[in-house]
Design a protein around this motif. Structure first.
Motif, mmCIF file in Angstrom:
data_model
loop_
_atom_site.group_PDB
_atom_site.id
_atom_site.type_symbol
_atom_site.label_atom_id
_atom_site.label_comp_id
_atom_site.label_asym_id
_atom_site.label_seq_id
_atom_site.Cartn_x
_atom_site.Cartn_y
_atom_site.Cartn_z
ATOM 1 N N ASN A 57 -12.688 19.793 10.551
ATOM 2 C CA ASN A 57 -12.059 20.051 9.260
ATOM 3 C C ASN A 57 -11.936 21.536 8.931
ATOM 4 O OD1 ASN A 57 -11.719 17.347 8.853
ATOM 5 N ND2 ASN A 57 -13.066 17.184 7.077
ATOM 6 N N ASP A 58 -12.870 22.358 9.424
ATOM 7 C CA ASP A 58 -12.768 23.791 9.124
ATOM 8 C C ASP A 58 -11.541 24.394 9.790
ATOM 9 O OD1 ASP A 58 -13.862 23.391 11.639
ATOM 10 O OD2 ASP A 58 -15.272 25.074 11.497
ATOM 11 N N HIS A 59 -11.279 23.999 11.026
ATOM 12 C CA HIS A 59 -10.090 24.482 11.736
ATOM 13 C C HIS A 59 -8.826 23.932 11.081
ATOM 14 C CE1 HIS A 59 -7.823 24.909 15.843
ATOM 15 N NE2 HIS A 59 -7.405 25.766 14.934
ATOM 16 N N LEU A 60 -8.835 22.667 10.731
ATOM 17 C CA LEU A 60 -7.679 22.058 10.079
ATOM 18 C C LEU A 60 -7.423 22.717 8.730
ATOM 19 C CD1 LEU A 60 -5.471 19.934 9.849
ATOM 20 C CD2 LEU A 60 -7.199 18.306 9.058
ATOM 21 N N ARG A 61 -8.486 22.973 7.971
ATOM 22 C CA ARG A 61 -8.338 23.620 6.672
ATOM 23 C C ARG A 61 -7.669 24.984 6.827
ATOM 24 N NH1 ARG A 61 -13.282 25.090 5.868
ATOM 25 N NH2 ARG A 61 -12.830 27.289 6.218
ATOM 26 N N ASP A 62 -8.134 25.764 7.792
ATOM 27 C CA ASP A 62 -7.563 27.096 8.011
ATOM 28 C C ASP A 62 -6.098 27.006 8.412
ATOM 29 O OD1 ASP A 62 -7.902 30.080 8.485
ATOM 30 O OD2 ASP A 62 -7.274 29.436 10.491
ATOM 31 N N THR A 63 -5.768 26.047 9.275
ATOM 32 C CA THR A 63 -4.385 25.888 9.722
ATOM 33 C C THR A 63 -3.475 25.496 8.566
ATOM 34 O OG1 THR A 63 -5.135 25.230 11.931
ATOM 35 C CG2 THR A 63 -2.880 24.644 11.322
ATOM 36 N N LEU A 64 -3.904 24.536 7.764
ATOM 37 C CA LEU A 64 -3.107 24.111 6.613
ATOM 38 C C LEU A 64 -2.930 25.249 5.614
ATOM 39 C CD1 LEU A 64 -4.666 20.570 6.025
ATOM 40 C CD2 LEU A 64 -2.355 21.046 6.851
ATOM 41 N N MET A 65 -3.973 25.999 5.381
ATOM 42 C CA MET A 65 -3.901 27.106 4.438
ATOM 43 C C MET A 65 -2.921 28.176 4.917
ATOM 44 S SD MET A 65 -7.056 29.428 3.030
ATOM 45 C CE MET A 65 -6.752 30.863 1.998
ATOM 46 N N ARG A 66 -2.970 28.498 6.186
ATOM 47 C CA ARG A 66 -2.083 29.538 6.717
ATOM 48 C C ARG A 66 -0.627 29.098 6.696
ATOM 49 N NH1 ARG A 66 -4.410 31.905 12.221
ATOM 50 N NH2 ARG A 66 -2.601 33.276 11.893
ATOM 51 N N ILE A 67 -0.374 27.846 7.007
ATOM 52 C CA ILE A 67 0.999 27.351 6.932
ATOM 53 C C ILE A 67 1.461 27.326 5.480
ATOM 54 C CG2 ILE A 67 2.486 25.343 7.316
ATOM 55 C CD1 ILE A 67 0.806 24.731 9.795
ATOM 56 N N GLY A 68 0.585 26.896 4.561
ATOM 57 C CA GLY A 68 0.937 26.877 3.150
ATOM 58 C C GLY A 68 1.226 28.258 2.609
ATOM 59 N N ALA A 69 0.508 29.286 3.062
ATOM 60 C CA ALA A 69 0.752 30.652 2.621
ATOM 61 C C ALA A 69 2.122 31.147 3.070
ATOM 62 C CB ALA A 69 -0.341 31.578 3.138
ATOM 63 N N ALA A 70 2.585 30.631 4.200
ATOM 64 C CA ALA A 70 3.889 31.036 4.722
ATOM 65 C C ALA A 70 5.031 30.244 4.103
ATOM 66 C CB ALA A 70 3.910 30.872 6.240
ATOM 67 N N SER A 71 4.799 28.942 3.865
ATOM 68 C CA SER A 71 5.828 28.075 3.287
ATOM 69 C C SER A 71 5.174 26.827 2.740
ATOM 70 C CB SER A 71 6.877 27.685 4.345
ATOM 71 O OG SER A 71 7.724 26.658 3.865
ATOM 72 N N LEU A 72 5.128 26.698 1.426
ATOM 73 C CA LEU A 72 4.547 25.494 0.840
ATOM 74 C C LEU A 72 5.339 24.239 1.202
ATOM 75 C CD1 LEU A 72 3.349 26.801 -2.630
ATOM 76 C CD2 LEU A 72 1.913 25.784 -0.861
ATOM 77 N N PRO A 73 6.682 24.273 1.239
ATOM 78 C CA PRO A 73 7.396 23.062 1.655
ATOM 79 C C PRO A 73 7.065 22.628 3.077
ATOM 80 C CG PRO A 73 8.875 24.498 0.441
ATOM 81 C CD PRO A 73 7.611 25.279 0.687
ATOM 82 N N VAL A 74 7.003 23.566 4.014
ATOM 83 C CA VAL A 74 6.643 23.200 5.385
ATOM 84 C C VAL A 74 5.193 22.729 5.429
ATOM 85 C CG1 VAL A 74 6.349 24.034 7.751
ATOM 86 C CG2 VAL A 74 8.362 24.714 6.439
ATOM 87 N N GLY A 75 4.330 23.374 4.652
ATOM 88 C CA GLY A 75 2.946 22.925 4.579
ATOM 89 C C GLY A 75 2.832 21.511 4.054
ATOM 90 N N ARG A 76 3.627 21.187 3.040
ATOM 91 C CA ARG A 76 3.642 19.823 2.493
ATOM 92 C C ARG A 76 4.065 18.829 3.562
ATOM 93 N NH1 ARG A 76 3.366 15.412 1.965
ATOM 94 N NH2 ARG A 76 4.289 13.979 0.468
ATOM 95 N N LEU A 77 5.104 19.147 4.310
ATOM 96 C CA LEU A 77 5.586 18.244 5.352
ATOM 97 C C LEU A 77 4.554 18.103 6.473
ATOM 98 C CD1 LEU A 77 9.259 19.537 5.440
ATOM 99 C CD2 LEU A 77 8.551 17.230 4.769
ATOM 100 N N TYR A 78 3.932 19.224 6.844
ATOM 101 C CA TYR A 78 2.945 19.166 7.919
ATOM 102 C C TYR A 78 1.714 18.377 7.493
ATOM 103 C CZ TYR A 78 -0.084 20.659 11.742
ATOM 104 O OH TYR A 78 -0.930 20.659 12.826
ATOM 105 N N GLU A 79 1.289 18.543 6.249
ATOM 106 C CA GLU A 79 0.138 17.764 5.771
ATOM 107 C C GLU A 79 0.454 16.271 5.793
ATOM 108 O OE1 GLU A 79 -2.516 15.495 3.547
ATOM 109 O OE2 GLU A 79 -0.474 15.846 2.799
ATOM 110 N N GLY A 80 1.693 15.887 5.505
ATOM 111 C CA GLY A 80 2.078 14.483 5.597
ATOM 112 C C GLY A 80 1.946 13.957 7.020
#
Length: 363
Positions: A57-80
């Motif tokens: 989860n720590d690695h996943l959290r960091d990955t999601l956060m970094r993608i979200g910082a770059a693009s919240l829409p892409v982060g939303r899609l990736y989290e799905g």
């Protein structure tokens, strides 16, 4: 012997996502090239049921956060996509796992579509599988995601819990309407309404048993992943806020500095809360405790995020409301993304857990 060519790194991906975020928002179009880039970087495969991301989860959290910082829409899609893979890993190996693996191999993302108005889709049992008929709303990636997880209640089963299915969106009987998505933010998620009219889903594309979708702690407790993406957006807002103050010379004004300090402190509290939610979701053996902590973190995060947005808007001024300033876009995206369903109910659930425990979570 020549070394094989390496794919893009996460740094490469996030840099590209930030570069293209503004034109994609302006066009309000699905980020197909960006999703393909996630595939090239191995991020779609890494989030599969047997991939490395779901194990840490720590690695996943960091990955999601970094993608979200770059693009919240892409982060939303990736989290799905991550959510779909988590559900398959937990409740449906075999056929569903093979379906997601094939989609990822072709650079396609999955999703989870659960929102509905009224009764929603109905699944009817037939030989070899099911047919589904009805409507889903707020489907991110509608018209582009090929194999989403879709929940449907079972016909003639009364109040029986919903079943999870992986329909093929290229099959006959599927229609998507993206015209309904006219939100001010998260425009690039291509969110729409999807209609199913007797769409066949084979038995090997069914995930788990009826009711698995809402089981604790994946349903409520899994929301920490959404917070991780949103935290990335909040981090970007803080960085844009700081940059605007420095470039304008206002960083020397004590009033502006005080607002910024409060925003930075709020971000740090949010970061710690999300990190702890991710940790507890992995190490705790008590589903109720996981749900309660994440429910509480959701409410706390919203308060901190909105305070950070307000501080940035006040300090930066009118330009933060005018496109194409990136602060305007990221704030619009985060404010829209924060409107997650049942937030008040989550706060209430956290309170119900904490009241008999004197307001304290277990250590």
């Amino acid at each position: 012997m020549t070394k094989p060519a390496l794919g893009p790194t996460l740094d490469d991906v996030t840099a590209r996502l930030w570069e293209t975020a503004e034109p994609i928002d302006a066009a309000a179009c699905y980020p197909s090239a960006e999703i393909a880039l996630l595939g090239e970087a191995g991020l779609l495969a890494a989030a599969l049921p047997d991939g490395p991301l779901l194990a840490h989860n720590d690695h996943l959290r960091d990955t999601l956060m970094r993608i979200g910082a770059a693009s919240l829409p892409v982060g939303r899609l990736y989290e799905g996509h991550v959510n779909a893979a988590t559900l398959v890993r937990t409740y449906g190996a075999g056929g569903p796992a093979a379906i997601l693996a094939d989609e990822a191999a072709h650079g396609r993302i999955s999703a989870v579509w659960n929102a509905e108005r009224g009764d929603g889709p109905v699944a009817t049992r037939i030989s070899g599988g099911w047919t589904i008929a009805g409507r889903k709303v707020h489907c991110s990636g509608a018209g582009s995601v090929r194999r989403p997880v879709v929940t449907a209640r079972i016909a003639e089963a009364g109040d029986a819990p919903a079943l999870m299915l992986l329909p093929d969106m290229t099959a006959p009987g599927v229609a998507s309407d993206l015209a309904v998505w006219r939100a001010s933010g998260m425009r690039a998620t291509a969110t729409g309404t999807v209609m199913f009219d007797g769409v066949f889903v084979a038995d090997d594309a069914v995930i788990g048993e009826p009711g698995d979708y809402y089981r604790s702690p994946l349903f409520s407790g899994g929301a920490w992943r959404v917070l991780a993406v949103q935290l990335g957006g909040l981090q970007r807002i803080l960085a844009l806020h700081a940059d605007a103050l420095i470039r304008s010379g206002r960083e020397r004004d004590p009033v502006f500095r005080a607002r910024f300090a409060a925003a930075a402190g709020g971000f740090e509290l949010a970061r710690l809360s999300v990190a702890e939610a991710a940790r507890r979701a992995q190490v705790s053996e008590d589903p109720a405790a996981i749900d309660a902590y994440v429910d509480g973190a959701r409410g706390q995060f919203e308060t901190l995020a909105l305070a950070g947005v307000d501080a940035a808007r006040r300090n930066v001024g009118l330009r933060s409301f005018i496109a194409p300033d990136p602060l305007d876009r990221v704030v619009r995206d985060l404010e829209t993304y924060l409107r997650q369903p049942f937030l008040d109910a989550s706060r209430d659930a956290a309170a119900g857990y904490l009241l008999p425990r004197a307001g304290c979570y277990p250590s």
